[in-house]
Scaffold this motif. Structure first.
Motif, short mmCIF file in Angstrom:
data_model
loop_
_atom_site.label_atom_id
_atom_site.label_comp_id
_atom_site.label_asym_id
_atom_site.label_seq_id
_atom_site.Cartn_x
_atom_site.Cartn_y
_atom_site.Cartn_z
N VAL A 48 4.65 0.71 -1.37
CA VAL A 48 4.02 1.63 -2.38
C VAL A 48 3.32 2.92 -1.64
O VAL A 48 3.45 4.06 -2.01
N SER A 49 2.27 2.59 -0.82
CA SER A 49 1.31 3.44 -0.43
C SER A 49 1.91 4.00 0.97
O SER A 49 1.34 4.93 1.33
N GLU A 54 -0.49 -1.13 -0.42
CA GLU A 54 -0.25 -1.43 -1.56
C GLU A 54 1.22 -1.84 -1.52
O GLU A 54 2.19 -0.83 -1.09
N GLN A 55 1.62 -2.98 -2.04
CA GLN A 55 2.91 -3.47 -2.08
C GLN A 55 3.27 -3.89 -3.54
O GLN A 55 2.40 -4.31 -4.16
N LEU A 56 4.60 -3.59 -3.64
CA LEU A 56 5.21 -4.21 -4.83
C LEU A 56 6.12 -5.01 -4.51
O LEU A 56 7.17 -4.82 -3.58
N GLU A 79 2.12 -7.26 -7.45
CA GLU A 79 1.47 -6.22 -6.82
C GLU A 79 0.32 -6.64 -6.00
O GLU A 79 -0.34 -7.61 -6.34
#
Length: 142
Positions: A48-49, A54-56, A79
């Protein structure tokens, strides 16, 4: 990390590095996996980032509908925020799954008798269900 090949529609080893096939065929890891393994369970890391802080993680059932379409049913998602700015690959070379959905995909794969895969960028890893069974012999001894 071991570089592996897709041959005759089957994944022959635990991990497959797909960057060469992607550049040759301009196919995503998921499209290549669709050629090899349906139905399946999969968990995919979405960066994500842009720097993996930031990981989904999306946990899905993937199958081919009778109309020929590939259908993905989201079972769960997690998340995860971390200070680490690298892909979630452990020192052992395995994709570092989130705890809850990582356990769920392995449990569900055993009970549904489906293969399970983790995807992170161009790396696809077939999840080791035998070691998971050994951790919980009271659940999987039958």
């Amino acid at each position: 990390m071991t570089k592996l090949n897709l041959q005759d529609g089957y994944l022959h080893n635990k991990q497959i590095l797909l960057s060469e096939r992607m550049s040759e065929n301009e196919m995503s890891p998921e499209e290549i996996l669709n050629e090899a393994s349906l139905p399946r369970l999969q968990i995919e890391c979405i960066n994500v980032s842009g720097d993996y802080t930031e990981q989904l993680w999306k946990y899905e059932l993937v199958y081919k509908h009778f109309t020929g379409d590939i259908v993905k049913v989201t079972i769960g998602q997690t998340e995860r925020k971390t200070g680490r700015t690298k892909p979630p690959i452990g020192e052992d070379g395995e994709i570092d799954l989130p705890f809850r959905d990582g356990a769920h995909i392995k449990h569900d794969a055993i009970h549904l008798n489906l293969p399970a895969y983790a995807i992170c960028d161009d790396i696809v890893e077939k999840l080791d269900l035998s070691s998971f069974k050994l951790k919980f012999p009271e659940k999987y001894s039958r």
